[in-house]
Structures are given as C-alpha cells and as structure tokens.
Design a protein around this motif. Structure first.
Motif, short mmCIF file in Angstrom:
data_model
loop_
_atom_site.label_atom_id
_atom_site.label_comp_id
_atom_site.label_asym_id
_atom_site.label_seq_id
_atom_site.Cartn_x
_atom_site.Cartn_y
_atom_site.Cartn_z
N GLY A 218 -5.15 8.12 7.30
CA GLY A 218 -5.81 7.23 8.25
C GLY A 218 -6.77 6.26 7.63
O GLY A 218 -7.70 5.80 8.31
N ALA A 219 -6.58 5.92 6.34
CA ALA A 219 -7.50 5.02 5.65
C ALA A 219 -7.07 3.56 5.73
O ALA A 219 -7.53 2.74 4.95
CB ALA A 219 -7.66 5.44 4.19
N GLY A 220 -6.18 3.22 6.64
CA GLY A 220 -5.82 1.83 6.88
C GLY A 220 -4.76 1.31 5.93
O GLY A 220 -4.24 2.02 5.08
N GLY A 221 -4.43 0.02 6.11
CA GLY A 221 -3.48 -0.63 5.23
C GLY A 221 -2.03 -0.32 5.57
O GLY A 221 -1.70 0.19 6.65
N LEU A 222 -1.17 -0.61 4.62
CA LEU A 222 0.26 -0.40 4.82
C LEU A 222 0.61 1.07 4.99
O LEU A 222 1.56 1.42 5.69
CB LEU A 222 1.04 -0.98 3.63
N GLY A 223 -0.14 1.94 4.33
CA GLY A 223 0.15 3.37 4.44
C GLY A 223 0.01 3.88 5.85
O GLY A 223 0.79 4.72 6.31
N GLN A 224 -0.99 3.39 6.58
CA GLN A 224 -1.18 3.83 7.96
C GLN A 224 -0.02 3.34 8.84
O GLN A 224 0.47 4.08 9.70
CB GLN A 224 -2.51 3.30 8.48
N LEU A 225 0.43 2.11 8.63
CA LEU A 225 1.60 1.61 9.36
C LEU A 225 2.83 2.44 9.01
O LEU A 225 3.65 2.76 9.90
CB LEU A 225 1.85 0.15 9.01
N LEU A 226 2.98 2.79 7.76
CA LEU A 226 4.14 3.56 7.33
C LEU A 226 4.18 4.91 8.02
O LEU A 226 5.22 5.31 8.56
CB LEU A 226 4.11 3.73 5.81
N MET A 227 3.07 5.63 8.02
CA MET A 227 3.05 6.95 8.62
C MET A 227 3.23 6.87 10.13
O MET A 227 3.89 7.73 10.74
CB MET A 227 1.74 7.65 8.28
N PHE A 228 2.68 5.85 10.77
CA PHE A 228 2.80 5.72 12.22
C PHE A 228 4.26 5.53 12.63
O PHE A 228 4.79 6.24 13.50
CB PHE A 228 1.94 4.55 12.71
N HIS A 229 4.94 4.58 12.01
CA HIS A 229 6.31 4.28 12.42
C HIS A 229 7.30 5.33 11.91
O HIS A 229 8.31 5.59 12.57
CB HIS A 229 6.71 2.89 11.93
N MET A 230 7.02 5.92 10.78
CA MET A 230 7.89 7.00 10.32
C MET A 230 7.76 8.22 11.22
O MET A 230 8.74 8.93 11.49
CB MET A 230 7.57 7.36 8.87
N GLY A 231 6.54 8.48 11.69
CA GLY A 231 6.34 9.60 12.60
C GLY A 231 7.07 9.41 13.92
O GLY A 231 7.47 10.39 14.56
N GLN A 234 10.92 5.32 13.78
CA GLN A 234 11.30 3.90 13.90
C GLN A 234 11.63 3.40 12.50
O GLN A 234 10.83 2.75 11.84
CB GLN A 234 10.16 3.11 14.53
N MET A 235 12.84 3.70 12.07
CA MET A 235 13.20 3.46 10.68
C MET A 235 13.35 1.98 10.35
O MET A 235 13.18 1.59 9.19
CB MET A 235 14.49 4.22 10.34
N ASP A 236 13.68 1.15 11.32
CA ASP A 236 13.78 -0.28 11.03
C ASP A 236 12.41 -0.87 10.71
O ASP A 236 12.26 -1.67 9.78
CB ASP A 236 14.42 -1.01 12.20
N LYS A 237 11.38 -0.42 11.44
CA LYS A 237 10.02 -0.86 11.14
C LYS A 237 9.52 -0.23 9.83
O LYS A 237 8.80 -0.87 9.06
CB LYS A 237 9.09 -0.51 12.30
N THR A 238 9.89 1.02 9.59
CA THR A 238 9.52 1.67 8.34
C THR A 238 10.10 0.92 7.15
O THR A 238 9.43 0.76 6.11
CB THR A 238 10.02 3.12 8.35
N ALA A 239 11.34 0.45 7.27
CA ALA A 239 11.95 -0.31 6.19
C ALA A 239 11.18 -1.59 5.90
O ALA A 239 11.00 -1.97 4.74
CB ALA A 239 13.41 -0.62 6.54
N THR A 240 10.70 -2.26 6.95
CA THR A 240 9.93 -3.49 6.74
C THR A 240 8.63 -3.20 5.99
O THR A 240 8.24 -3.94 5.09
CB THR A 240 9.62 -4.14 8.09
#
Length: 265
Positions: A218-231, A234-240
């Motif tokens: 939860g420290a922000g950045g691309l990693g937070q987006l990655l974990m949110f959409h992977m959870g 939503q693999m198409d968003k995860t790929a982006t």
C-alpha cells in the motif's frame, strides 16, 4: 621434457583453496535441491503448461483506454518520484554517515558500522510495512522506506570509497592546520565524487524496481495499481501496469548508464 614439465594442473587439488570453495558451493546446491520439496515433474506436466498458457492469454490484449493509461502514467510518475526522492535522502544521509564510519576511532566507528548494517539488513518492503503504521498508506511511507534502506547501503559504499581515497591531498591540508571536516569536504570528497555518483545512480536503478514493488503493502505507485487489479483478476489492466513498469525501468536504466559513462570519461 618441457612439455612434461608444463602439464596442466589437475582439476582438483587438496592444496587449492578455490577448488575447496567450488566443491563447497556444489555441495550446497545439491543439498538445497534435496532439502526443498520441488515438484519439477508436476511443474513441467502438460496440464501445468496448459494452465500457464491460459493464464498468459488472459493478459492480452492490454487495456489501452485513455482513462486507464492516464491512471497508469500517474502511478509511473509517483513511482519515479518515490525512487528519486528516496535516493536523494539516502545520499545525504550516506554522506553524513560515511565520515564517522571511515575515520572515527574506537567505538564510534564500530557503532556507525553497526547502524549501517542494521539499516540495510532490513529490506525496503519490511521498512514500508512498519512505516505504514505511522506514515499511513501512500507514497510517503514508500519514500521513507527507500531512504532508510538505501542510506545503509550507500553509507557503507561511501565509507569504503573514502577509506580508499589517496591520502596525499588530505595530509597536505592537515599540515596547514585544517580539521577533519574540512579535509573531508575539500580533499577527500572531490576525489571520490565520481565514484559516489556512480554508486548513487546504480542504487537509483534498484530503487525504481523496489518502488514498483512497495505498492504491495500500500505504498503507492505502480505496485499498488498492480496489486489492486491483479487481486480483482483484471488481467488486461494488469498487463498495462506491467508494460509501464518495463518501460519505466528501461528508461531509467538507459539514462543511468549514459550518465555513468559520462562521469567516467
């Protein structure tokens, strides 16, 4: 006669330290394979390969809608800012700690070395998880985590560079009555500055990758987006998001490599 005298050395010799070291590493690797419960046959089975193929196909095509690409670009900028600011803070702390870690005497030097070891022994992810309690969710905790861990790494590297600097300019200033701090600022630091810059740029490259991972807690950045959409699967968003990570790391690696080449000319 000469050919007999110049025979190649044996592959293993009881007096060869390197041979014993290689043998020890081989034994360790074999023991690791034997002690771990690795299901290599199941991993390479046709069923597993088919499942992995289905999983990979879910990533395509990536989500390139303007709204989501804008969110990913904002996350990439946040990741870049976290790594840059965390590295800058680490450089300042590392420079301050390098002098006592290299030139202090007795317990002060040992204490500073122990502090540097403690700072870098804890991974950035663990620092971020602990700092989230006080700093809260978001990039602030991630920036502090990068700064704390990297200051331990850079402080040790800077201290080694200072210790290995040529002593001549410093000795000349000491004969004129200059103190330790002035010798450090006007004699030692200018000599090791290119090396310190090279260390800094290399750690900045590493911090880009680390900042992208810190979002896991939860420290922000691309990693937070990655974990949110992977959870949410939503693999198409995860790929982006993954593509943005690759592009960001490639750009920073290229810029850092060019700067290091320019500094070493």
């Amino acid at each position: 006669m000469d050919s007999k005298r110049r025979l190649p050395p044996p592959l293993f010799s009881a007096r060869c330290r390197a041979c014993w070291l290689v043998a020890g590493v081989v034994v360790l690797v074999v023991a690791s394979f034997l002690s771990l419960d690795l299901h290599l046959a199941a991993f390479a089975s046709s069923e597993s390969l088919a499942s992995m193929g289905r999983f990979v196909r879910e990533f395509f095509p990536p989500d390139l809608s303007p709204s989501f690409v804008g969110r990913v670009a904002a996350g990439a900028w946040e990741t870049l800012a976290m790594s840059a600011l965390g590295t800058l803070l680490a450089v300042l702390l590392g420079v301050l700690m390098a002098l006592p870690a290299s030139h202090a005497r007795g317990g002060a030097r040992a204490g500073m070395r122990l502090l540097l070891n403690a700072l870098r022994s804890v991974p950035e992810l663990v620092w971020a998880a602990m700092l989230l309690i006080s700093a809260g969710l978001g990039p602030f905790a991630g920036t502090l985590a990068l700064a704390i861990h990297t200051s331990g790494v850079l402080g040790r590297l800077f201290a080694e560079a200072v210790e290995n600097a040529p002593p001549g300019p410093g000795a000349a200033l000491r004969t004129q009555g200059a103190g330790t701090v002035r010798v450090y600022l006007y004699a030692t630091l200018p000599q090791v500055l290119p090396q310190l810059m090279s260390y800094t740029l290399y750690r900045w490259e590493n911090n880009i990758r680390a900042a992208a991972v810190l979002g896991v807690v939860g420290a922000g950045g691309l990693g937070q987006l990655l974990m949110f959409h992977m959870g949410l699967f939503q693999m198409d968003k995860t790929a982006t998001v993954l593509i943005a990570m690759l592009v960001l790391v490639a750009l920073v690696d290229g810029a850092s490599f060019a700067l290091r080449r320019w500094l070493t000319r």
